[in-house]
Structure formats: C-alpha cells, structure tokens
Scaffold this motif. Structure first.
Motif, PDB file in Angstrom:
ATOM      1  N   ASN A 117     -30.642  -2.613 -89.873  1.00 32.77           N
ATOM      2  CA  ASN A 117     -30.637  -1.150 -89.953  1.00 32.77           C
ATOM      3  C   ASN A 117     -32.047  -0.579 -89.948  1.00 32.77           C
ATOM      4  O   ASN A 117     -32.322   0.420 -89.284  1.00 32.77           O
ATOM      5  CB  ASN A 117     -29.898  -0.714 -91.226  1.00 32.77           C
ATOM      6  CG  ASN A 117     -28.405  -0.924 -91.140  1.00 32.77           C
ATOM      7  OD1 ASN A 117     -27.674  -0.075 -90.635  1.00 32.77           O
ATOM      8  ND2 ASN A 117     -27.929  -2.060 -91.624  1.00 32.77           N
ATOM      9  N   ALA A 121     -33.694   1.921 -87.136  1.00 32.81           N
ATOM     10  CA  ALA A 121     -34.144   3.251 -87.552  1.00 32.81           C
ATOM     11  C   ALA A 121     -35.609   3.466 -87.191  1.00 32.81           C
ATOM     12  O   ALA A 121     -35.997   4.546 -86.736  1.00 32.81           O
ATOM     13  CB  ALA A 121     -33.932   3.429 -89.059  1.00 32.81           C
ATOM     14  N   ALA A 130     -38.168   7.519 -91.123  1.00 32.16           N
ATOM     15  CA  ALA A 130     -37.474   6.259 -91.396  1.00 32.16           C
ATOM     16  C   ALA A 130     -37.926   5.680 -92.735  1.00 32.16           C
ATOM     17  O   ALA A 130     -37.101   5.242 -93.549  1.00 32.16           O
ATOM     18  CB  ALA A 130     -37.738   5.262 -90.267  1.00 32.16           C
ATOM     19  N   THR A 172     -32.843  14.572 -92.531  1.00 34.50           N
ATOM     20  CA  THR A 172     -31.879  14.202 -91.489  1.00 34.50           C
ATOM     21  C   THR A 172     -31.418  15.417 -90.697  1.00 34.50           C
ATOM     22  O   THR A 172     -31.081  15.309 -89.511  1.00 34.50           O
ATOM     23  CB  THR A 172     -30.646  13.510 -92.106  1.00 34.50           C
ATOM     24  OG1 THR A 172     -30.048  14.388 -93.079  1.00 34.50           O
ATOM     25  CG2 THR A 172     -31.046  12.212 -92.784  1.00 34.50           C
ATOM     26  N   GLY A 192     -29.705   6.597 -85.880  1.00 33.14           N
ATOM     27  CA  GLY A 192     -30.874   6.114 -86.597  1.00 33.14           C
ATOM     28  C   GLY A 192     -30.907   6.585 -88.038  1.00 33.14           C
ATOM     29  O   GLY A 192     -31.253   5.818 -88.949  1.00 33.14           O
ATOM     30  N   TYR A 193     -30.549   7.842 -88.270  1.00 35.26           N
ATOM     31  CA  TYR A 193     -30.515   8.351 -89.640  1.00 35.26           C
ATOM     32  C   TYR A 193     -29.443   7.643 -90.464  1.00 35.26           C
ATOM     33  O   TYR A 193     -29.647   7.333 -91.642  1.00 35.26           O
ATOM     34  CB  TYR A 193     -30.262   9.865 -89.636  1.00 35.26           C
ATOM     35  CG  TYR A 193     -31.490  10.680 -89.285  1.00 35.26           C
ATOM     36  CD1 TYR A 193     -32.675  10.511 -89.995  1.00 35.26           C
ATOM     37  CD2 TYR A 193     -31.462  11.616 -88.256  1.00 35.26           C
ATOM     38  CE1 TYR A 193     -33.800  11.259 -89.680  1.00 35.26           C
ATOM     39  CE2 TYR A 193     -32.591  12.363 -87.936  1.00 35.26           C
ATOM     40  CZ  TYR A 193     -33.754  12.172 -88.652  1.00 35.26           C
ATOM     41  OH  TYR A 193     -34.875  12.898 -88.344  1.00 35.26           O
ATOM     42  N   ALA A 196     -30.775   4.262 -91.329  1.00 38.00           N
ATOM     43  CA  ALA A 196     -31.802   4.322 -92.370  1.00 38.00           C
ATOM     44  C   ALA A 196     -31.182   4.438 -93.757  1.00 38.00           C
ATOM     45  O   ALA A 196     -31.624   3.772 -94.711  1.00 38.00           O
ATOM     46  CB  ALA A 196     -32.741   5.494 -92.117  1.00 38.00           C
TER      47      ALA A 196
END
Length: 394
Positions: A117, A121, A130, A172, A192-193, A196
């Motif tokens: 993960n 991210a 990130a 975010t 990606g968020y 993270a």
C-alpha cells in the motif's frame, strides 16, 4: 540499585528515540528515490528489489550473528554461569523460537501488506501527502496498543484522533497536484489515498507487534519475516491481472539513471528499516510512532525541492491538524511516563520484566558497545545484587 535500573531503562529508550528520528529522515529519502524510480518501474517491482536486497543482507547476518540458547526445557539462563551458556546462529531459527514465532510471522505478513500500500501511494500521490497519511499511525497505534499492550487511552488521545481525522479528510479531499481533467489520474489518486490510509492501519499494527516482540526477538528475525512476505506479495500481485491493470507488467529499467534511483531506494530504505526495527523494540509504542512521523516535514521539503510540487491550502491545514494531534499524543505519553517514574511504577515494571522474561531475552544488534544488565528482585538485597546477571548488547 532501583535508580540505576530506571536510569538504564530511560537511557536505552532515549537512544532508541534518536535512532528512530534518524530512521524517519532516511525513510523520507527512500520515498523520494522510490518516487523517481516509479516513473519507469511498477511499484510492486520496486518492492521486490527493495525486499530482496534487504533479505540477502539479513540472511548473511544470520550466518554469523548468534543468540543465547532458549532453554525450552524450562531452565532459567540467569541461574547459569554466563561462561557455560551456549549460543546458536540465528540462521537456525530465522523466524524465531516457537514461543515468539507467531508474533514474528504476523509482523512480517502485516508489514509486507503495508509496504504494498505504501509504495503504491508514494507512486501516485504527492510525496508529502502520502507520508502525512501514513503518519496517522500514532493515532491508530494508541488504540491498538490499548488492545494488545494494555496501554491507557486518555481524553487528549480522543481529541488527537478527531483532529487527525479532520486533517486526513482535508488532505484526501484537496486532491493536490492532480490533473482533474484526466479521469485516469483521478482514479489513481483516489486509490492512492485509500492505499495510504489502509497502509497506515497496517503500519500501526506493525509498530505494536514489534513492541510486543520486545528484546526477546532479534532484529534480524523481524526483518527476515518482513522480507519473505514482501517478496511473496510483490511478486504475486505484480504478476496478477489486477496488478498489471493497475500499473503495468514488470520489465527491466530503461536507463542507468533509473538504476541509480533504485540503488538509493534500497540502500536508504534498508538502513532506515534496520534502525526502525531495532529501536522500536525498546522505545514506547506511542512515542515510537510519533518520532517516526517527523518524516512529514522531510517529505514536504523534498516534495517542494525535488518534485516542485506546492501543497494546496487545504493540504497545509490538514498537515497542521495532524501535526497538532501528534503533539497532543506526545505530551500525553510523556506525562504518563513521568507519572509512572514518580510513583515508582517504572521500577516495578522493569523488575517484573526481568524476573519473568530474562530467559527469553536476545542480544540486539546495531549497538556499538557491550554492557551488563542486572535484573534483581524488588527488595534490592545484597544477595540479590549479583543474581540474575546476563550480558546483553545495549
């Protein structure tokens, strides 16, 4: 003698926090090199390089590093002459002794998942965003430490958690540095968020499990477990249809420049990881996560200087809120430690730890000097002064 025991414990934890601070800086450097490398190479392939490099170093170390035999028959090593204690090479127990193996495996499994993960991210998000979202770990660690380690939660912890949630929402929701005209970029950024935040939860569990393992588990055993699972996860996900659709197929880097970035990533990342695993076993779980979160500052500096990305106003406010929450937790933890020291609870806890767990303690690495740790009964009698003495690397 009680004052000496307290001084030794405080000194060890202070050194561990300094090591964690340096580890945070190196981890930010790793993130920058990883992001530069990911322009040409999938994140799963970079994880494979990173974990393989570190795994080889760990195996080589295990061939030479030894530990006192764990007396599985119940014999207490503290009752033996230290000259008669036999030692075993770590390579014979790469995942630890049976008593601690479940913790080591769990730490490796969750750590490998967290890395999947985290690296994704880093690839699709601004470096600072990130790292800031990954720095939610102290908030989550507070609650996990309550469940697993029995640490207390106070009202300020809850206020810090609320502040962090608001800060994370602002970060975010700002979608900083994203080309909103490109639906693919929007989709990658949202994923990606999510990665993270999920990675932050997994990273919190890693910190708590590392603290739970304590000095009874060797640093090399913890990292070996992480390397095995990281290699397996990265290879399986990277060659799966899901991994290929999200990123691309694995391939050799196209230039020497990319190989240079990869080299920086594995070197700084491995050094940071060794330092983190060693120090996190000694420093308090909450403070460990807080000190490690200093990489927020380094990450945003690198984001501006190296990648020329300027955070939005909402992102800045979100970072401030998360940073304030970390300060709240730090203040709470320091107050708890001071209160425990004043009331003598730290001494009692140290004595109990020595009496119950001395037979399972291991020799930590990455420390330049030797010393002798004396664990004595609470009455500090003259006869007890020379009892339960075991050489440890501190």
């Amino acid at each position: 003698m009680g004052i000496m025991r307290l001084s030794l414990k405080s000194s060890d934890e202070s050194k561990a926090l300094i090591i964690l601070l340096a580890s945070a800086f190196l981890f930010s450097l790793m993130g920058a090199f990883m992001k530069l490398s990911s322009r040409d190479v999938p994140s799963t392939q970079l994880i494979f390089y990173r974990s393989t490099f570190q795994g080889v170093i760990v195996v080589l170390g295990m061939l030479f590093v030894t530990e006192p035999d764990n007396n599985d028959d119940g014999t207490n090593v503290s009752s033996l002459n230290t000259a008669t204690i036999t030692r075993t090479r770590l390579i014979q127990y790469p995942l630890g002794r049976p008593k601690h193996r479940s913790v080591i495996i769990a730490r490796g499994f969750i750590g490998g998942f967290a890395f999947l993960n985290y690296f994704y991210a880093l690839k699709v998000l601004p470096l600072g965003d990130a790292n800031t979202l990954f720095s939610l770990r102290p908030i989550i660690t507070i609650f996990l430490a309550r469940i697993i380690l029995g640490e207390n939660i106070v009202f300020l912890n809850l206020m810090a958690a609320l502040s962090s949630l608001v800060g994370a929402y602002l970060i975010t929701g700002s979608n900083s540095n994203v080309d909103n005209g490109n639906p693919d970029n929007d989709s990658d950024t949202r994923l990606g968020y999510i990665a993270a935040i999920v990675g932050s939860v997994a990273g919190s569990a890693v910190l708590v499990l590392t603290r739970k393992a304590g000095i009874a588990v060797h640093t090399l055993q913890l990292i070996f477990s992480w390397a095995i699972f990281s290699i397996a996860f990265s290879f399986c996900v990277g060659h799966s249809s899901v991994g290929i659709n999200i990123e691309e197929s694995w391939h050799m880097p196209h230039s020497k420049e990319i190989w240079g970035y990869i080299s920086g990533m594995v070197i700084f990342g491995s050094l940071s990881h060794f330092m983190m695993n060693h120090a996190a076993r000694i420093a308090p779980a909450g403070l460990s996560a807080i000190v490690r979160s200093s990489n927020i500052m380094w990450a945003y500096l690198l984001e501006i200087v190296v990648f020329h990305q300027v955070p939005t106003a909402n992102t800045v406010i979100g970072v401030i809120l998360i940073s304030l929450s970390l300060i709240l937790i730090a203040a709470t933890k320091l107050k708890e430690v001071k209160g425990a020291s004043d009331s003598g609870l730290v001494l009692d806890m140290r004595a109990a730890h020595c009496n119950e767990n001395l037979a399972d303690e291991r020799t930590p690495i990455l420390s330049p000097s030797f010393d002798t740790l004396k664990c004595v009964p609470h009455d500090d009698s003259e006869n007890a002064t020379h009892k339960n003495t075991l050489p440890l690397r501190l």
